[in-house]
Design a protein around this motif. Structure first.
Motif, PDB file in Angstrom:
ATOM      1  N   UNK A   1       0.799  -1.228   0.000  1.00 44.97           N
ATOM      2  CA  UNK A   1       0.000   0.000   0.000  1.00 44.97           C
ATOM      3  C   UNK A   1       0.824   1.266   0.000  1.00 44.97           C
ATOM      4  N   UNK A   2       1.946   1.249   0.727  1.00 50.99           N
ATOM      5  CA  UNK A   2       2.797   2.435   0.794  1.00 50.99           C
ATOM      6  C   UNK A   2       3.949   2.379  -0.204  1.00 50.99           C
ATOM      7  N   UNK A   3       3.896   1.396  -1.086  1.00 51.08           N
ATOM      8  CA  UNK A   3       4.858   1.259  -2.182  1.00 51.08           C
ATOM      9  C   UNK A   3       6.321   1.247  -1.719  1.00 51.08           C
ATOM     10  N   UNK A   4       6.601   0.410  -0.714  1.00 51.56           N
ATOM     11  CA  UNK A   4       7.988   0.204  -0.312  1.00 51.56           C
ATOM     12  C   UNK A   4       8.705  -0.494  -1.460  1.00 51.56           C
ATOM     13  N   UNK A   5      10.009  -0.286  -1.542  1.00 53.43           N
ATOM     14  CA  UNK A   5      10.811  -0.939  -2.577  1.00 53.43           C
ATOM     15  C   UNK A   5      11.232  -2.345  -2.154  1.00 53.43           C
ATOM     16  N   UNK A   6      11.354  -2.545  -0.829  1.00 51.33           N
ATOM     17  CA  UNK A   6      11.819  -3.830  -0.300  1.00 51.33           C
ATOM     18  C   UNK A   6      11.090  -4.121   1.005  1.00 51.33           C
ATOM     19  N   UNK A   7      10.748  -5.386   1.202  1.00 46.80           N
ATOM     20  CA  UNK A   7      10.222  -5.833   2.488  1.00 46.80           C
ATOM     21  C   UNK A   7      11.057  -7.035   2.917  1.00 46.80           C
ATOM     22  N   UNK A   8      11.477  -7.000   4.184  1.00 42.61           N
ATOM     23  CA  UNK A   8      12.260  -8.099   4.756  1.00 42.61           C
ATOM     24  C   UNK A   8      11.408  -8.770   5.818  1.00 42.61           C
ATOM     25  N   UNK A   9      11.220 -10.071   5.674  1.00 38.59           N
ATOM     26  CA  UNK A   9      10.437 -10.873   6.605  1.00 38.59           C
ATOM     27  C   UNK A   9      11.413 -11.799   7.327  1.00 38.59           C
ATOM     28  N   UNK A  10      11.965 -11.289   8.423  1.00 38.89           N
ATOM     29  CA  UNK A  10      13.013 -11.986   9.167  1.00 38.89           C
ATOM     30  C   UNK A  10      12.414 -13.129   9.982  1.00 38.89           C
ATOM     31  N   UNK A  11      12.931 -14.322   9.801  1.00 38.29           N
ATOM     32  CA  UNK A  11      12.489 -15.556  10.450  1.00 38.29           C
ATOM     33  C   UNK A  11      11.074 -15.969  10.055  1.00 38.29           C
ATOM     34  N   UNK A  12      10.657 -15.561   8.873  1.00 36.36           N
ATOM     35  CA  UNK A  12       9.333 -15.965   8.385  1.00 36.36           C
ATOM     36  C   UNK A  12       9.269 -17.473   8.155  1.00 36.36           C
TER      37      UNK A  12
ATOM     38  N   UNK B   1       1.856 -12.814  -6.325  1.00 39.73           N
ATOM     39  CA  UNK B   1       1.046 -11.673  -6.743  1.00 39.73           C
ATOM     40  C   UNK B   1       1.607 -10.325  -6.306  1.00 39.73           C
ATOM     41  N   UNK B   2       2.878 -10.277  -5.956  1.00 42.79           N
ATOM     42  CA  UNK B   2       3.475  -9.033  -5.479  1.00 42.79           C
ATOM     43  C   UNK B   2       3.588  -8.020  -6.615  1.00 42.79           C
ATOM     44  N   UNK B   3       3.651  -6.757  -6.259  1.00 43.62           N
ATOM     45  CA  UNK B   3       3.904  -5.741  -7.295  1.00 43.62           C
ATOM     46  C   UNK B   3       5.253  -6.012  -7.971  1.00 43.62           C
ATOM     47  N   UNK B   4       5.339  -5.718  -9.252  1.00 45.07           N
ATOM     48  CA  UNK B   4       6.565  -5.983 -10.005  1.00 45.07           C
ATOM     49  C   UNK B   4       7.797  -5.336  -9.393  1.00 45.07           C
ATOM     50  N   UNK B   5       7.626  -4.187  -8.762  1.00 48.67           N
ATOM     51  CA  UNK B   5       8.778  -3.446  -8.256  1.00 48.67           C
ATOM     52  C   UNK B   5       9.228  -3.884  -6.863  1.00 48.67           C
ATOM     53  N   UNK B   6       8.456  -4.736  -6.179  1.00 51.19           N
ATOM     54  CA  UNK B   6       8.755  -5.070  -4.779  1.00 51.19           C
ATOM     55  C   UNK B   6       9.798  -6.174  -4.667  1.00 51.19           C
ATOM     56  N   UNK B   7      10.885  -5.857  -3.968  1.00 47.36           N
ATOM     57  CA  UNK B   7      11.944  -6.819  -3.639  1.00 47.36           C
ATOM     58  C   UNK B   7      11.551  -7.436  -2.298  1.00 47.36           C
ATOM     59  N   UNK B   8      11.575  -8.760  -2.184  1.00 57.33           N
ATOM     60  CA  UNK B   8      11.150  -9.441  -0.959  1.00 57.33           C
ATOM     61  C   UNK B   8      12.289 -10.314  -0.456  1.00 57.33           C
ATOM     62  N   UNK B   9      12.582 -10.196   0.854  1.00 54.50           N
ATOM     63  CA  UNK B   9      13.656 -10.971   1.470  1.00 54.50           C
ATOM     64  C   UNK B   9      13.060 -11.812   2.591  1.00 54.50           C
ATOM     65  N   UNK B  10      13.294 -13.120   2.535  1.00 52.96           N
ATOM     66  CA  UNK B  10      12.809 -14.060   3.545  1.00 52.96           C
ATOM     67  C   UNK B  10      14.013 -14.692   4.226  1.00 52.96           C
ATOM     68  N   UNK B  11      13.960 -14.817   5.552  1.00 59.09           N
ATOM     69  CA  UNK B  11      15.054 -15.488   6.252  1.00 59.09           C
ATOM     70  C   UNK B  11      14.506 -16.611   7.115  1.00 59.09           C
ATOM     71  N   UNK B  12      15.410 -17.513   7.502  1.00 57.81           N
ATOM     72  CA  UNK B  12      15.062 -18.589   8.427  1.00 57.81           C
ATOM     73  C   UNK B  12      15.540 -19.932   7.924  1.00 57.81           C
TER      74      UNK B  12
END
Length: 189
Positions: free
Chosen positions: A111-122, A142-153
């Motif tokens: 919604x706020x058009x972040x460039x990256x989201x990090x989901x630590x220990x997801x 289904x993420x927006x084309x511009x969104x970089x997503x980082x998953x850890x764990x």
């Protein structure tokens, strides 16, 4: 000197699309790698949102990352301790909390058009059934084309691995914990 705009960065003539990163394995450094990527992105003018699952805010990177222009760390409003020490009731409460946390973080990131989201220990949150892995996978698809997503764990599912563009496994060869040395402030937390 020409000003570069991160949103117009391209590779081979094509506008760069956001990718999915997984930092996994039994070694130390998954969160550290994600934090480094957040700093790199912020250093290029990108906006980064970080959420931490199954952790509290008592870790050295939280205060410093939240103080960097362009990075927002979602506060951990409730701590439940280690999963294996929780009662059945605590596990249910934690599952409700982390499920809502995932929903709110994803909504904010998109919604706020972040460039990256990090989901630590997801990955642990999914493994323990506290966050729906199907929901995470659906959001990735289904993420927006511009969104970089980082998953850890540890132990990402084959489905999450198949949806990722980068998968980096950090393998423990040796760790002081094996000799009975506990977590050290500024190093492990």
């Amino acid at each position: 000197m020409e000003t570069r705009h991160p949103e117009k960065t391209s590779f081979g003539g094509k506008t760069a699309k956001g990718c999915v990163h997984i930092y996994c394995g039994d070694g130390k450094g998954k969160t550290t790698a994600a934090a480094g990527l957040a700093v790199r992105a912020a250093g290029r003018g990108k906006r980064v949102l970080i959420a931490r699952f199954l952790k509290n805010d008592d870790s050295g990177e939280v205060n410093i990352l939240d103080g960097i222009c362009g990075i927002r760390v979602k506060p951990c409003e409730k701590c439940f301790g280690f999963y294996y020490q929780m009662t059945r009731e605590q596990k249910e409460e934690a599952g409700e909390y982390y499920g809502r946390l995932f929903d709110s973080v994803w909504e904010e990131a998109v919604g706020e058009k972040f460039d990256m989201v990090i989901l630590d220990e997801i990955m642990a949150a999914c493994t323990y059934g506290m966050v729906s892995q199907e929901k995470v996978a659906d959001c990735l698809r289904n993420r927006p084309d511009s969104l970089e997503v980082v998953l850890t764990g540890r132990n990402p599912s084959p489905e999450l691995v198949s949806l990722a563009d980068y998968v980096s496994e950090i393998r423990k060869v040796k760790h002081p914990f094996d000799r009975g040395v506990g977590a050290r402030e500024g190093i492990e937390f």
